[in-house]
Design a protein around this motif. Structure first.
Motif, PDB file in Angstrom:
ATOM      1  N   UNK A   4     -11.138   4.307   2.839  1.00  0.00           N
ATOM      2  CA  UNK A   4      -9.701   4.589   3.006  1.00  0.00           C
ATOM      3  C   UNK A   4      -8.884   3.302   2.826  1.00  0.00           C
ATOM      4  N   UNK A   5      -9.443   2.178   3.262  1.00  0.00           N
ATOM      5  CA  UNK A   5      -8.753   0.897   3.093  1.00  0.00           C
ATOM      6  C   UNK A   5      -8.499   0.602   1.618  1.00  0.00           C
TER       7      UNK A   5
ATOM      8  N   UNK B  97      -4.810  -0.133   0.280  1.00  0.00           N
ATOM      9  CA  UNK B  97      -4.585  -1.542  -0.054  1.00  0.00           C
ATOM     10  C   UNK B  97      -3.581  -1.724  -1.191  1.00  0.00           C
ATOM     11  N   UNK B  98      -3.429  -0.698  -2.021  1.00  0.00           N
ATOM     12  CA  UNK B  98      -2.440  -0.779  -3.111  1.00  0.00           C
ATOM     13  C   UNK B  98      -1.021  -0.897  -2.548  1.00  0.00           C
ATOM     14  N   UNK B  99      -0.839  -0.478  -1.290  1.00  0.00           N
ATOM     15  CA  UNK B  99       0.490  -0.545  -0.659  1.00  0.00           C
ATOM     16  C   UNK B  99       0.644  -1.773   0.238  1.00  0.00           C
ATOM     17  N   UNK B 100      -0.372  -2.623   0.247  1.00  0.00           N
ATOM     18  CA  UNK B 100      -0.412  -3.711   1.229  1.00  0.00           C
ATOM     19  C   UNK B 100       0.810  -4.626   1.139  1.00  0.00           C
TER      20      UNK B 100
ATOM     21  N   UNK C 172       2.620  -1.770   8.042  1.00  0.00           N
ATOM     22  CA  UNK C 172       2.181  -0.424   8.463  1.00  0.00           C
ATOM     23  C   UNK C 172       0.980   0.150   7.692  1.00  0.00           C
ATOM     24  N   UNK C 173       0.456  -0.570   6.689  1.00  0.00           N
ATOM     25  CA  UNK C 173      -0.545   0.070   5.823  1.00  0.00           C
ATOM     26  C   UNK C 173      -1.819   0.474   6.572  1.00  0.00           C
TER      27      UNK C 173
ATOM     28  N   UNK D  54       0.121   6.147   7.840  1.00  0.00           N
ATOM     29  CA  UNK D  54      -0.567   6.352   6.565  1.00  0.00           C
ATOM     30  C   UNK D  54      -2.084   6.336   6.712  1.00  0.00           C
ATOM     31  N   UNK D  55      -2.578   5.361   7.459  1.00  0.00           N
ATOM     32  CA  UNK D  55      -4.015   5.120   7.520  1.00  0.00           C
ATOM     33  C   UNK D  55      -4.773   6.252   8.218  1.00  0.00           C
TER      34      UNK D  55
END
Length: 353
Positions: free
Chosen positions: A181-182, A186-189, A195-196, A201-202
């Motif tokens: 899931x990470x 991670x594309x939104x990091x 909050x990623x 979201x997570x």
């Protein structure tokens, strides 16, 4: 000394930031667990109080404790991720630095690892007074086992009473599931730095991509409700802006994956969050350009989801009222802010958290 073990099955990660008042009590509730075979990773996120010293002092007394100190404040998500990089266990659990655990919580959860790749215990919000005077009512296991996608649909449509289930704490999760899931978040990091790896979201993606999830619906995790004064909570922070963006991503995900129960329920809840954030921005955002951009972003979000909002069926007065507010806000933001918004934030909620 604590119990030194190689190849522990469970890694418990506590991000620590300015938590000196309750930190030791929280850590002690982990060390007092009847299940002993774990490592405890404390990530001190450049605390300005004595939290870092508390971590180091306790680590000297128990070999299961590892401490990582950040030089600068990196936030909750990155603290969790840095702890994860140190984790050796097949299973991982996250705890907030002021919470309190039932002594048999991990024994109960680790006893169900053969059934799933995620095990959840019931958690609830409690005041400090309630935590100080807790008397655990330990009943036999109350298990519900669901396939991940179905669990995600039911949880986010609020069809199940599982306590405070959305946060990442109160769970043990297979490290391989977290790693998978990470990679997806991670594309939104960069865009969602704060909050990623949080609830918005997570956790929903953890639920969705789990093969099987065990829910033991017995209260064993107490999340400390910290009361702040109203003025401080009405100031918009980067976290609030990012939570709005994360919610948009999640809604699009629910729609794409045909989570037909979760999508409409979460949609209205999401726009309530948008309205709440707008109120903070309207009242207290000092940068006018930032406020203008956020107002334009809200207009885009309404344009994107307007047909979906209209299509939401309401089964009760509460849902009808929320949907009506969301529709009113679309075209009458200032009016909403001066009436319902003000009543809710400044009259109805003398304190918030």
């Amino acid at each position: 000394k604590g119990i030194e073990m190689k190849g522990v099955p469970l890694s418990i990660i506590i991000p620590v930031y300015n938590g000196e008042e309750y930190l030791e009590k929280c850590i002690q509730s982990v060390l007092d667990q009847t299940y002993k075979n774990f490592e405890l990773i404390l990530v001190d996120d450049a605390s300005k109080d004595t939290s870092g010293q508390i971590c180091d002092r306790l680590a000297k007394c128990d070999t299961r404790i590892k401490v990582l100190h950040h030089n600068i404040n990196r936030g909750l998500s990155l603290s969790r991720e840095d702890g994860l990089h140190m984790a050796e266990g097949e299973w991982v659990s996250f705890v907030d630095n002021d919470d309190f655990l039932c002594p048999i919580m991990y024994e109960r959860m680790m006893g169900n690892t053969d059934k799933a790749d995620m095990v959840c215990i019931r958690g609830e919000d409690k005041t400090t007074d309630e935590i100080d005077n807790v008397s655990w009512n330990i009943t036999k296991e109350n298990l519900l086992i669901l396939e991940g996608k179905k669990a995600c649909d039911l949880i986010y449509s609020e069809s199940l009473d599982l306590g405070f289930i959305a946060p990442v704490w109160g769970k043990i999760i297979k490290k391989s599931l977290i790693d998978g899931v990470l990679k997806k978040v991670e594309v939104y990091k960069e865009k969602l730095y704060w909050v990623y790896m949080e609830d918005v979201l997570f956790t929903p993606l953890l639920f969705y991509y789990a093969d099987q999830i065990v829910f033991d619906n017995v209260l064993m995790y107490l999340h400390r409700r910290i009361l702040n004064n109203l003025s401080s909570t009405l100031v918009p922070k980067e976290y609030h802006y990012e939570a709005v963006e994360a919610g948009d991503i999640l809604l699009s995900f629910f729609k794409e994956k045909n989570l037909n129960k979760a999508f409409p329920k979460y949609l209205i809840g999401y726009f309530m969050l948008v309205m709440s954030t707008w109120y903070k921005v309207w009242k207290n955002e000092k940068e006018s350009q930032k406020a203008l951009c956020f107002n334009n972003r809200i207009t885009q979000l309404y344009e994107k989801f307007k047909n979906d909002i209209c299509a939401v069926k309401t089964d009760n007065i509460s849902d009808f009222a929320k949907k009506s507010m969301v529709l009113m806000f679309k075209n009458h933001r200032i009016l909403w802010g001066n009436t319902i918004g003000r009543l809710y934030f400044e009259v109805g909620r003398k304190v918030t958290y």
